[in-house]
Design an enzyme around this catalytic site. Structure first.
Site, short mmCIF file in Angstrom:
data_model
loop_
_atom_site.label_atom_id
_atom_site.label_comp_id
_atom_site.label_asym_id
_atom_site.label_seq_id
_atom_site.Cartn_x
_atom_site.Cartn_y
_atom_site.Cartn_z
CG HIS A 17 57.02 109.92 79.08
ND1 HIS A 17 58.32 109.51 79.15
CD2 HIS A 17 56.67 109.89 77.91
CE1 HIS A 17 58.76 109.28 78.02
NE2 HIS A 17 57.47 109.43 76.87
CG HIS A 19 54.86 111.42 73.14
ND1 HIS A 19 56.26 111.88 72.59
CD2 HIS A 19 55.24 110.37 73.91
CE1 HIS A 19 57.01 111.05 72.91
NE2 HIS A 19 56.43 110.15 74.07
NE ARG A 21 52.96 111.90 68.28
CZ ARG A 21 54.06 111.02 68.94
NH1 ARG A 21 55.07 111.59 69.24
NH2 ARG A 21 53.64 109.87 68.71
CG ASN A 45 59.64 112.53 70.57
OD1 ASN A 45 58.53 113.08 71.19
ND2 ASN A 45 59.27 111.19 70.16
CE LYS A 104 63.05 110.31 76.95
NZ LYS A 104 61.55 110.16 76.49
CG HIS A 141 63.82 105.65 74.89
ND1 HIS A 141 62.60 105.58 74.45
CD2 HIS A 141 64.13 104.52 74.60
CE1 HIS A 141 62.34 104.47 73.86
NE2 HIS A 141 63.30 103.87 73.81
CG HIS A 179 59.24 104.79 78.38
ND1 HIS A 179 60.22 104.23 78.34
CD2 HIS A 179 58.91 105.64 77.65
CE1 HIS A 179 60.99 104.93 77.49
NE2 HIS A 179 60.21 105.91 77.07
CG LEU A 228 59.60 100.78 70.16
CD1 LEU A 228 60.33 101.39 69.02
CD2 LEU A 228 60.04 99.64 70.58
CG ASP A 256 55.69 106.65 76.28
OD1 ASP A 256 55.99 107.77 75.50
OD2 ASP A 256 56.22 105.59 75.72
CG HIS A 260 51.93 107.35 66.29
ND1 HIS A 260 52.93 107.77 65.63
CD2 HIS A 260 52.49 106.59 67.20
CE1 HIS A 260 53.85 107.78 66.22
NE2 HIS A 260 53.66 107.06 67.34
CB ALA A 272 56.66 102.22 68.49
#
Length: 352
Positions: A17, A19, A21, A45, A104, A141, A179, A228, A256, A260, A272
């Site tokens: 899992h 991210h 970007r 996402n 997802k 999620h 998660h 989150l 996860d 950011h 988050a």
């Protein structure tokens, strides 16, 4: 896995899992990730979200271009598609044929860039029927989004209102409860009854193994510990650690890790997500060592994930050494900076 009090050798893990970007920040995230992991499930996402095979293939091409710029040829991105109310059965079958790893499920509004997610799971039943038929996993999620439900209860309510009915309607559908953050989720996955083949698993992040919700409020607001699903009470952290270190193959590694920029976290309405890609394996080793279960780390990190996804296990070995590692206060992220999990602190384990 071979180990001593000061060194652990294990099969190279995967991150189930992640991210990364898009655009300029991707290269920095990939460099941190590929230093530790052989493969990763790439979250869809983006803005706009990755909802079709064509968009996933284009995203993969951008990832591969950045890997080439970094000189990395030993990392494989495993692409996913963002499930929507309008996802068709044909798109599911096409995704399976073209090597997409999973779909997802984001309940609309549940987390970062989830506004185009699923508003009602029953609108997805044709797509879910196709996923069950072709053996395509659903990554969940697991939170309800009703404002009437306390944020600390949304995962437990999701089990009763969405996940359990979903599994009854699609008993052959492979589901990863991602998660997880609560005792209820850990026990649900542990005790779930399935058919001849196991159809449910869960990923657990390093922050949810190491921190409870006090970490968000220690001496003030700590935005870099806000993610989150949100951190929960100590009893939930203990239950998650027990699940992760149990040797139960239904639980495996998924960071996860969610990048950011510092300014987006330290804002009036901060984003988050915790960034653990920089030192994830050291964090997991610290968690497992805290309960004297380092011998269970290889299963959780390296074996159970590929087994559930029906992928071959990696063959390369890596080594973690009991050597203090100072975590930088900031790291580069495109033209900005990012604050990693445990920034400015020291962790006990370092990847050799």
């Amino acid at each position: 896995m071979s180990n001593s009090p000061t060194q652990i050798q294990l099969i190279q893990p995967d991150d189930w899992h992640l991210h990364i970007r898009d655009g300029e920040v991707m290269k920095d995230v990939l460099a941190d990730t590929a230093r530790q992991f052989a493969r990763a499930i790439i979250m869809p996402n983006l803005k706009p979200p990755v909802t079709t095979v064509a968009l996933a293939n284009a995203y993969r091409t951008r990832i591969e271009a950045n890997l080439k710029l970094l000189g990395i040829d030993s990392f494989t991105p495993l692409m996913t598609l963002y499930l929507t109310d309008n996802t068709s059965a044909d798109e599911v079958r096409k995704a399976k044929a073209e090597g997409i790893a999973a779909f997802k499920l984001y309940p609309a509004g549940a987390t970062t860039n989830s506004d185009e997610g699923v508003s009602d799971i029953q609108r997805c039943y044709q797509a879910l029927e196709a996923m069950q038929a072709v053996g395509m996993p659903l990554l969940v999620h697991g939170e309800v989004t009703s404002t009437e439900i306390d944020i600390f209860d949304r995962e437990a309510v999701f089990i009763d209102q969405v996940l359990d009915p979903l599994r009854k309607d699609f008993p052959g559908l492979k589901i990863v409860f991602e998660h997880i953050t609560t005792k209820q989720a850990a026990h649900y996955v542990r005790d779930a009854v399935t058919g001849e083949k196991n159809t449910i698993a869960a990923t657990i992040t390093p922050q949810h193994l190491l921190l409870n919700r006090n970490a968000i409020f220690a001496g003030g607001i700590r935005p870099h510990n806000y993610c989150l699903p949100v951190l929960k009470r100590e009893e939930h952290r203990v239950a998650l650690l027990e699940a992760a270190t149990s040797g139960n193959p239904r639980f495996f590694l998924g960071t996860d890790s969610a990048p950011h920029a510092k300014g987006a976290k330290e804002a009036a309405c901060g984003c988050a997500g915790c960034y653990s890609a920089f030192n994830a394996l050291g964090l997991y080793a610290e968690a497992f060592e805290s309960v004297n279960q380092l011998d269970k780390l290889e299963g959780f990190a390296s074996l159970f994930g590929p087994d559930f996804y029906s992928l071959p296990r990696n063959t390369k070995k890596i080594t973690l050494r009991k050597q203090a590692q100072a975590v930088p206060t900031e790291l580069p992220l495109g033209d900005a900076t990012i604050v990693p999990l445990r920034a400015g602190e020291t962790i006990a384990w370092t990847l050799v």
